[in-house]
Design a protein around this motif. Structure first.
Motif, short mmCIF file in Angstrom:
data_model
loop_
_atom_site.label_atom_id
_atom_site.label_comp_id
_atom_site.label_asym_id
_atom_site.label_seq_id
_atom_site.Cartn_x
_atom_site.Cartn_y
_atom_site.Cartn_z
N ILE A 59 0.84 -1.21 0.00
CA ILE A 59 0.00 0.00 0.00
C ILE A 59 0.87 1.25 0.00
CG2 ILE A 59 -1.63 1.35 1.40
CD1 ILE A 59 -2.89 -1.34 2.23
N ALA A 60 1.93 1.25 0.82
CA ALA A 60 2.84 2.39 0.84
C ALA A 60 3.51 2.58 -0.51
CB ALA A 60 3.88 2.20 1.94
N HIS A 61 3.83 1.48 -1.18
CA HIS A 61 4.43 1.57 -2.52
C HIS A 61 3.42 2.13 -3.52
CE1 HIS A 61 6.81 0.59 -6.00
NE2 HIS A 61 5.83 -0.16 -6.47
N GLN A 62 2.17 1.68 -3.45
CA GLN A 62 1.14 2.16 -4.36
C GLN A 62 0.88 3.66 -4.18
OE1 GLN A 62 -0.74 0.75 -6.78
NE2 GLN A 62 0.26 -1.24 -6.63
N GLU A 63 0.91 4.11 -2.92
CA GLU A 63 0.64 5.52 -2.63
C GLU A 63 1.85 6.41 -2.88
OE1 GLU A 63 -2.29 6.90 -1.83
OE2 GLU A 63 -3.17 4.92 -2.15
N GLY A 64 3.01 5.82 -3.13
CA GLY A 64 4.19 6.60 -3.44
C GLY A 64 5.04 6.95 -2.24
#
Length: 158
Positions: A59-64
Motif C-alpha cells: 500500500i505504501a508503494h502504491q501511494e508513493g
C-alpha cells in the motif's frame, strides 16, 4: 520464575519411562496438544504479522511513500535462492539454470510493462479501428480470427 517452572515441570513429568503406559499416553497426548496449540497460535500471529507487513508495504508503494528497487530485490533473491539450492542439492547452478531464471525475469518485466501500458494500447487500437467508444467486431476481425484458427488447426494436424 524460570527455576520454579523447571522444578514444577521436572516434578510433574520426572522420569516418564518409569510410569505406567496410561500415564505415558496421557502425558504424551497432553504435551503434544499443548505444543500443537501454541504452535498454531504463534504461527497464526506470525502469518498475520508478516502478511500484514507485506500488505502495508505494498500500500505504501502504491501511494508513493516507498520506492522499491525491484532489480536489487530480485538480484538478492536470486543469490539467496542459489545458495539454498546449492545447499540442498549439493551442486552449483548450471549456466542453463541461470539463463532460465534470467529469461523468466525478463518475461516478467515485459509483462509488467505491457500491463502498465494497456491504456495506450487500448487507445491505439481504438484509433486503428476508428471507434472512440471501444472496439467493435467487423469483417477484418472475423477473418483474422478464422485465419489464426486455421493456422492453429493446420499445425495441430501436421
Amino acid at each position: 520464575m524460570a527455576d520454579k517452572a523447571s522444578k514444577f515441570l521436572g516434578g510433574l513429568l520426572g522420569n516418564i519411562s518409569s510410569r505406567s503406559a496410561y500415564s505415558q499416553i496421557a502425558i504424551g497426548t497432553s504435551t503434544g496438544w499443548v505444543t500443537g496449540y501454541t504452535t498454531m497460535k504463534v504461527g497464526k500471529f506470525a502469518a498475520f504479522a508478516i502478511g500484514g507487513g507485506i500488505i502495508l508495504l505494498e500500500i505504501a508503494h502504491q501511494e508513493g511513500y516507498v520506492k522499491i528497487d525491484w532489480s536489487k530485490v530480485t538480484k538478492k533473491i536470486d543469490k539467496v535462492s542459489g545458495n539454498v539450492e546449492r545447499a540442498i542439492t549439493a551442486r552449483d547452478q548450471t549456466w542453463m539454470d541461470k539463463a532460465e531464471r534470467y529469461v523468466d525475469r525478463q518475461l516478467d518485466r515485459a509483462e509488467d510493462i505491457v500491463k502498465h501500458k494497456s491504456n495506450k494500447v487500448k487507445r491505439w487500437y481504438s484509433n486503428l479501428i476508428g471507434d472512440e467508444e471501444g472496439p467493435k467486431i467487423n469483417d477484418l476481425h472475423i477473418f483474422l480470427t478464422a485465419f489464426v484458427g486455421g493456422v492453429a488447426l493446420g499445425i495441430a494436424c501436421a
